[in-house]
Design a protein around this motif. Structure first.
Motif, PDB file in Angstrom:
ATOM      1  N   PRO A 430       1.082  -1.120   0.545  1.00 16.25           N
ATOM      2  CA  PRO A 430       0.172  -0.300   0.122  1.00 16.25           C
ATOM      3  C   PRO A 430       0.875   1.168  -0.398  1.00 16.25           C
ATOM      4  O   PRO A 430       0.355   2.522  -0.597  1.00 16.25           O
ATOM      5  CB  PRO A 430      -0.993  -0.045   1.047  1.00 16.25           C
ATOM      6  CG  PRO A 430      -0.329  -1.098   1.708  1.00 16.25           C
ATOM      7  CD  PRO A 430       0.560  -2.475   0.850  1.00 16.25           C
ATOM      8  N   LYS A 431       2.045   1.032   0.902  1.00 13.14           N
ATOM      9  CA  LYS A 431       2.704   2.189   0.505  1.00 13.14           C
ATOM     10  C   LYS A 431       3.390   2.642  -0.680  1.00 13.14           C
ATOM     11  O   LYS A 431       3.654   4.072  -0.769  1.00 13.14           O
ATOM     12  CB  LYS A 431       3.913   2.113   1.849  1.00 13.14           C
ATOM     13  CG  LYS A 431       4.809   3.517   1.680  1.00 13.14           C
ATOM     14  CD  LYS A 431       5.963   2.865   2.726  1.00 13.14           C
ATOM     15  CE  LYS A 431       6.744   4.209   3.345  1.00 13.14           C
ATOM     16  NZ  LYS A 431       8.279   4.213   4.209  1.00 13.14           N
ATOM     17  N   ALA A 432       3.633   1.003  -1.473  1.00  8.89           N
ATOM     18  CA  ALA A 432       4.220   1.718  -2.970  1.00  8.89           C
ATOM     19  C   ALA A 432       3.015   2.472  -3.549  1.00  8.89           C
ATOM     20  O   ALA A 432       3.551   3.619  -4.594  1.00  8.89           O
ATOM     21  CB  ALA A 432       5.366   0.933  -3.302  1.00  8.89           C
ATOM     22  N   ARG A 433       2.468   1.849  -3.443  1.00 11.76           N
ATOM     23  CA  ARG A 433       1.151   2.280  -4.710  1.00 11.76           C
ATOM     24  C   ARG A 433       0.408   3.313  -4.188  1.00 11.76           C
ATOM     25  O   ARG A 433       0.506   4.164  -4.933  1.00 11.76           O
ATOM     26  CB  ARG A 433      -0.200   1.027  -4.274  1.00 11.76           C
ATOM     27  CG  ARG A 433      -1.633   0.728  -5.605  1.00 11.76           C
ATOM     28  CD  ARG A 433      -1.993   0.671  -5.148  1.00 11.76           C
ATOM     29  NE  ARG A 433      -2.105  -0.958  -4.714  1.00 11.76           N
ATOM     30  CZ  ARG A 433      -2.341  -1.777  -6.484  1.00 11.76           C
ATOM     31  NH1 ARG A 433      -2.965  -1.199  -6.938  1.00 11.76           N
ATOM     32  NH2 ARG A 433      -1.897  -2.991  -6.138  1.00 11.76           N
ATOM     33  N   GLY A 434       0.454   3.640  -3.245  1.00 12.66           N
ATOM     34  CA  GLY A 434      -0.077   5.453  -2.691  1.00 12.66           C
ATOM     35  C   GLY A 434      -1.508   5.534  -2.210  1.00 12.66           C
ATOM     36  O   GLY A 434      -2.561   4.841  -3.116  1.00 12.66           O
ATOM     37  N   LEU A 466       9.497   3.283  -9.638  1.00 18.02           N
ATOM     38  CA  LEU A 466       9.300   2.889  -8.299  1.00 18.02           C
ATOM     39  C   LEU A 466      10.313   3.493  -7.788  1.00 18.02           C
ATOM     40  O   LEU A 466      10.238   4.196  -6.284  1.00 18.02           O
ATOM     41  CB  LEU A 466       8.647   1.387  -8.536  1.00 18.02           C
ATOM     42  CG  LEU A 466       7.596   0.698  -8.580  1.00 18.02           C
ATOM     43  CD1 LEU A 466       7.608  -0.870  -8.736  1.00 18.02           C
ATOM     44  CD2 LEU A 466       7.103   1.393  -7.284  1.00 18.02           C
ATOM     45  N   PHE A 467      11.668   3.966  -8.561  1.00 16.52           N
ATOM     46  CA  PHE A 467      12.880   3.763  -7.747  1.00 16.52           C
ATOM     47  C   PHE A 467      12.860   6.025  -7.452  1.00 16.52           C
ATOM     48  O   PHE A 467      12.922   6.370  -5.819  1.00 16.52           O
ATOM     49  CB  PHE A 467      14.176   4.652  -8.448  1.00 16.52           C
ATOM     50  CG  PHE A 467      14.767   2.903  -8.565  1.00 16.52           C
ATOM     51  CD1 PHE A 467      15.596   2.914  -6.601  1.00 16.52           C
ATOM     52  CD2 PHE A 467      14.683   1.836  -9.342  1.00 16.52           C
ATOM     53  CE1 PHE A 467      16.076   1.613  -6.459  1.00 16.52           C
ATOM     54  CE2 PHE A 467      16.297   0.444  -8.211  1.00 16.52           C
ATOM     55  CZ  PHE A 467      16.536   0.470  -7.339  1.00 16.52           C
ATOM     56  N   GLU A 468      11.519   6.288  -8.212  1.00 13.61           N
ATOM     57  CA  GLU A 468      11.672   8.044  -8.137  1.00 13.61           C
ATOM     58  C   GLU A 468      10.669   8.004  -6.935  1.00 13.61           C
ATOM     59  O   GLU A 468      10.898   9.201  -6.073  1.00 13.61           O
ATOM     60  CB  GLU A 468      10.293   8.345  -9.111  1.00 13.61           C
ATOM     61  CG  GLU A 468      11.552   8.433  -9.801  1.00 13.61           C
ATOM     62  CD  GLU A 468      12.097   9.720 -11.263  1.00 13.61           C
ATOM     63  OE1 GLU A 468      12.360  10.994 -10.456  1.00 13.61           O
ATOM     64  OE2 GLU A 468      13.725   9.986 -11.025  1.00 13.61           O
ATOM     65  N   ALA A 469       9.999   7.203  -6.241  1.00 10.62           N
ATOM     66  CA  ALA A 469       9.091   7.602  -5.138  1.00 10.62           C
ATOM     67  C   ALA A 469       9.490   6.552  -4.620  1.00 10.62           C
ATOM     68  O   ALA A 469       9.571   7.274  -2.998  1.00 10.62           O
ATOM     69  CB  ALA A 469       7.816   6.355  -5.620  1.00 10.62           C
ATOM     70  N   TYR A 470      10.821   5.371  -4.425  1.00 11.53           N
ATOM     71  CA  TYR A 470      11.584   5.280  -2.772  1.00 11.53           C
ATOM     72  C   TYR A 470      12.413   5.992  -2.507  1.00 11.53           C
ATOM     73  O   TYR A 470      12.282   6.792  -0.968  1.00 11.53           O
ATOM     74  CB  TYR A 470      12.261   3.916  -3.565  1.00 11.53           C
ATOM     75  CG  TYR A 470      12.535   3.360  -2.653  1.00 11.53           C
ATOM     76  CD1 TYR A 470      12.572   2.634  -1.233  1.00 11.53           C
ATOM     77  CD2 TYR A 470      14.249   3.217  -2.400  1.00 11.53           C
ATOM     78  CE1 TYR A 470      12.821   2.039  -0.391  1.00 11.53           C
ATOM     79  CE2 TYR A 470      15.228   2.659  -1.363  1.00 11.53           C
ATOM     80  CZ  TYR A 470      14.156   2.344  -0.292  1.00 11.53           C
ATOM     81  OH  TYR A 470      15.244   1.799   0.670  1.00 11.53           O
ATOM     82  N   THR A 477       3.410   8.341  -8.466  1.00  9.28           N
ATOM     83  CA  THR A 477       1.856   9.113  -8.912  1.00  9.28           C
ATOM     84  C   THR A 477       2.651   9.031 -10.633  1.00  9.28           C
ATOM     85  O   THR A 477       3.368   8.384 -11.035  1.00  9.28           O
ATOM     86  CB  THR A 477       2.409  10.007  -8.763  1.00  9.28           C
ATOM     87  OG1 THR A 477       3.921  11.409  -9.070  1.00  9.28           O
ATOM     88  CG2 THR A 477       2.507  10.612  -7.062  1.00  9.28           C
ATOM     89  N   PHE A 478       1.434   8.923 -11.073  1.00  6.95           N
ATOM     90  CA  PHE A 478       1.321   9.027 -12.659  1.00  6.95           C
ATOM     91  C   PHE A 478       3.081  10.384 -13.282  1.00  6.95           C
ATOM     92  O   PHE A 478       3.382   9.489 -14.122  1.00  6.95           O
ATOM     93  CB  PHE A 478       0.221   9.276 -13.562  1.00  6.95           C
ATOM     94  CG  PHE A 478       0.541   9.138 -14.969  1.00  6.95           C
ATOM     95  CD1 PHE A 478      -0.110   7.470 -15.171  1.00  6.95           C
ATOM     96  CD2 PHE A 478       0.729  10.218 -15.934  1.00  6.95           C
ATOM     97  CE1 PHE A 478      -0.146   7.369 -16.686  1.00  6.95           C
ATOM     98  CE2 PHE A 478       0.150  10.083 -17.493  1.00  6.95           C
ATOM     99  CZ  PHE A 478       0.219   8.738 -17.876  1.00  6.95           C
ATOM    100  N   SER A 479       2.829  10.687 -12.822  1.00 10.62           N
ATOM    101  CA  SER A 479       4.482  11.965 -13.518  1.00 10.62           C
ATOM    102  C   SER A 479       5.402  11.072 -12.950  1.00 10.62           C
ATOM    103  O   SER A 479       6.284  11.656 -13.710  1.00 10.62           O
ATOM    104  CB  SER A 479       4.489  12.878 -12.548  1.00 10.62           C
ATOM    105  OG  SER A 479       4.199  12.895 -11.056  1.00 10.62           O
ATOM    106  N   ASP A 480       5.787  10.568 -12.708  1.00 14.66           N
ATOM    107  CA  ASP A 480       6.902   9.480 -11.925  1.00 14.66           C
ATOM    108  C   ASP A 480       7.241   8.797 -13.331  1.00 14.66           C
ATOM    109  O   ASP A 480       8.045   8.839 -13.811  1.00 14.66           O
ATOM    110  CB  ASP A 480       6.980   8.738 -10.625  1.00 14.66           C
ATOM    111  CG  ASP A 480       6.873   8.980  -9.599  1.00 14.66           C
ATOM    112  OD1 ASP A 480       7.822   9.973  -9.341  1.00 14.66           O
ATOM    113  OD2 ASP A 480       6.731   8.463  -8.451  1.00 14.66           O
TER     114      ASP A 480
END
Length: 552
Positions: A430-434, A466-470, A477-480
Motif C-alpha cells: 500500500p505504501k508503494a501504491r499510494g 518506483l525508484f523515484e517514489a522510493y 504517481t503518474f508523473s513518475d
C-alpha cells in the motif's frame, strides 16, 4: 527396448562373439536380463551357466561364490580358459585394467584377454564374456575384438511398473494420499523418463515423503531429481520454470501454437498419429520476450527446461567441442521428454567458416543439424536469435524447426498488458501504491506514451518510476512514469536500421507472434517500416506466404 536388447544379446551369444561390452550404471538390471536370456532355450538354443565376477567378491555362479582365489584378473581369465561347459561370464568394472583416465594399463591382462579370443570362438562349448561398467574404455589392442552393445535407460513401461508398485505398496497407509488420474499418472511416469530405475524409485519416494502422497504436483519433485543428471554434464544448465504464460503480455499467436501442442508427447497423441513437435525458432527485436517464452513453455508443459550454453561447448581441448555437443544431446534425450533452449544461437555458430577455426564450429554445427533433423526422442528445441542474418541457412530449412516466429515491437494492446503485469507484480505494498490506480484508462495512457518501446524497456520504466517514489519515501504517481519515459531513448530509435532489416527478412520467412488484428498500429510507425500485410498468421487456417505454407 527390453525385447530388442534380449534378442540382440542372444544373437551375439549364438554367433560366438567372444567379448561384448555394455556401458551402464544399472548393473542389476542388465545382469537380470542377461540371466533370463541364457536360460531361454528358445532365444539362445544352448542354455549356459551364468557367472558374475567382481574384484571384491571373485566369481559367483547363481549368486554363490565359486572360487575366492579368482578375485585377481589373471585368475578369472585362467578360469574362463579352462572352463569346459557352455557359459556366459559377466566381468564387472574390468575396464580399470585397460588403462585410461590417468590409470596405468595392465598389459599382461590385456595380452591374456587377446590370447583367449581363439579359444572362445572355437571352443566345443560356447562361451562368451561380457564387460560391464559405467564407462566405455577399450584399449587400442582390443578395439577389433570387443563389440559394444547398446543398453538404454528404462522404458516408459518399466518406470510405470515401478510407480504402480510404489502406489500399491503405500495405498493401505492412511497417512499417504494417492490422487492421480490416468493422465496424471502417465505424466508422472513420463517425467521420470531418463532416470535409472533406482533414480525413478528415489524420485517417487521423495515425492511421497515431501508431499505426503502423489498427485499432479508430484511431477515437480521428479523434475528436481533430474537436475542431478544435468548438473553433472557441465554443459547444460537446468532452468527453473518460474514464469508462466500469464506473465507474458501479448504474443498470442505463439501462445496458441504452444497450447495446441501441449501433451503431444503423451500416448494419447499417438491415437491421432501425431509426432512430438520438433521445436521453434524465435527471432525478432531484442528485449521483446523471446527468452521469457522459452522459460514459460516449461511451466505450461511441465517439462524440464535445459539451457545449452554454446560457449561451454567450445572448450580449448582439440576434439572436446564435438564430444561436448554429443554429451549435451545425449543428456537431453536421456531425460526426455524435455525442452532444450539454445539462447542467441547465432552467437554460438558465428565461427562457421572463419579462419583459424580448424573446422570445429562446422563439425559441431553439423552434429546439431543432423540430430535436429533425425531425432526420435521427444526433445523440443527452442532457439532464440536477435541477428537472424548470422544464422546459417541450413538451420532455417524446413524440418529443423516446426515454425519460425517473428517477435516485433509490442503493439499498444500488448504494451497495456505488459504494464499491467509489471504493475501487479510490483505494486503490492500500500505504501508503494499510494493513491495510484491503474485502470484501463491509465494503462492506455502509459501505452500511448511508450509507443515503440520494447517489453524490457517497459519493465524498466516501472522499476525506475518506483525508484523515484522510493527515493522520496512516498507512493508512486503518474508523473513518475512520465518523467522516466521522457528520459528514455528506446531501442527502436537507436537500432532502427537493424529492426527494419529484421522485419524485411521476416516478411516471407516467419510467422508473426502478434495476431493480425493487433498489428494495425504498425502502419502508423513511419520511422520504422511497417510489417507488410502479406504476413498472414491466423492460427486456425493455412496461409501461403512467399511460396511457403503454414498450418497451425
Amino acid at each position: 527396448m527390453e525385447n530388442s536388447f534380449k534378442l540382440n544379446i542372444a544373437n551375439y551369444f549364438r554367433a560366438r562373439f567372444p567379448y561384448l561390452y555394455i556401458s551402464t550404471w544399472e548393473e542389476s538390471r542388465v545382469i537380470t536380463e542377461i540371466n533370463l536370456v541364457v536360460k531361454n532355450e528358445e532365444l539362445i538354443k544352448t542354455p549356459r551357466s551364468f557367472f558374475v565376477w567382481s574384484l571384491t567378491e571373485g566369481l559367483k555362479l547363481e549368486g554363490n561364490v565359486q572360487s575366492p582365489e579368482t578375485k585377481a584378473p589373471a585368475k578369472i581369465l585362467e578360469f574362463i580358459e579352462k572352463y569346459k561347459e557352455p557359459a556366459v561370464f559377466i566381468l564387472k568394472d574390468f575396464h580399470i585394467y585397460f588403462g585410461g583416465e590417468g590409470r596405468q594399463a595392465d598389459y599382461p591382462v590385456i595380452r591374456k584377454v587377446r590370447d583367449l579370443i581363439e579359444g572362445l570362438e572355437k571352443s566345443h562349448s560356447p562361451k562368451n564374456v561380457v564387460f560391464l561398467s559405467p564407462s566405455i574404455n577399450i584399449p587400442f589392442e582390443l578395439q577389433k575384438d570387443i563389440t559394444i552393445v547398446e543398453y538404454g535407460l528404462p522404458s516408459f513401461r518399466e518406470i510405470k511398473e515401478v510407480l504402480h508398485t510404489m502406489i500399491e505398496a503405500n495405498r493401505a497407509n492412511s497417512r499417504i494420499r494417492i490422487n492421480l488420474s490416468t493422465e496424471e499418472e502417465e505424466r508422472l511416469a513420463k517425467a521420470a523418463m531418463g532416470l535409472t530405475l533406482q533414480e525413478a524409485e528415489n524420485a517417487f519416494a521423495l515425492a511421497l515423503v515431501s508431499k505426503g502422497g502423489l498427485d499432479a504436483s508430484s511431477v515437480e519433485s521428479v523434475l528436481q531429481e533430474k537436475q542431478q543428471i544435468i548438473k553433472k554434464t557441465g554443459v547444460l544448465e537446468y532452468i527453473k520454470s518460474e514464469p508462466n504464460m500469464d506473465d507474458i503480455g501479448g504474443l498470442e499467436n505463439v501462445k496458441r501454437w504452444l497450447k495446441k501442442r501441449n501433451k503431444s508427447w503423451l500416448d494419447s497423441a499417438e491415437e491421432y498419429g501425431l509426432p512430438a513437435p520438433k521445436g521453434v525458432l524465435l527471432t525478432g527485436v531484442p528485449g521483446c520476450g523471446k527468452s521469457l517464452i522459452a522459460k514459460a513453455i516449461s511451466s505450461m508443459w511441465q517439462l524440464p527446461l535445459l539451457k545449452l550454453d554454446m560457449g561451454k561447448i567450445f572448450s580449448g581441448i582439440v576434439g572436446s567441442s564435438e564430444e561436448n555437443m554429443r554429451k549435451a544431446i545425449s543428456t537431453a534425450e536421456a531425460i526426455s521428454p524435455s525442452i532444450l533452449w539454445i539462447d542467441e544461437i547465432e552467437k554460438g555458430l558465428s565461427g562457421i567458416g572463419a579462419s583459424g577455426d580448424s573446422g570445429t564450429s562446422t563439425r559441431v554445427f553439423g552434429t546439431l543439424l543432423t540430430w535436429m533433423q533425425e531425432k526420435t526422442k521427444p526433445v523440443f528445441v527452442i532457439a532464440t536469435a536477435n541477428n537472424i542474418h548470422a544464422i546459417p541457412p541450413e538451420l532455417l530449412r524446413k524440418g529443423r524447426f516446426d515454425e519460425i516466429f517473428f517477435v516485433d515491437l509490442p503493439t499498444k494492446k500488448e504494451r497495456m498488458e505488459i504494464f499491467k503485469i509489471h504493475l501487479n507484480k510490483r505494486l503490492k505494498s500500500p505504501k508503494a501504491r499510494g493513491d495510484f490506480q491503474f485502470d484501463h484508462q491509465t494503462l492506455e495512457k502509459l501505452a500511448d506514451l511508450t509507443e515503440t518501446f520494447i517489453g524490457a524497456e517497459i519493465e524498466q520504466v516501472v522499476i525506475s518510476a518506483l525508484f523515484e517514489a522510493y527515493s522520496q519515501d512516498r507512493g508512486i504517481t503518474f508523473s513518475d512514469f512520465e518523467k522516466v519515459i521522457s528520459n528514455t531513448v528506446p531501442l527502436s530509435v537507436t537500432q532502427a536500421e537493424q529492426i527494419r532489416a529484421i522485419r524485411e527478412w521476416a516478411n516471407i520467412r516467419a510467422v508473426a507472434a502478434t495476431p493480425q488484428e493487433d498489428r494495425a498500429e504498425y502502419n502508423k510507425l513511419d520511422n520504422l517500416h511497417a510489417i507488410p500485410k502479406k504476413m498472414t498468421d491466423d492460427p486456425d487456417i493455412s496461409a501461403s506466404r512467399g511460396g511457403r505454407t503454414v498450418d497451425f
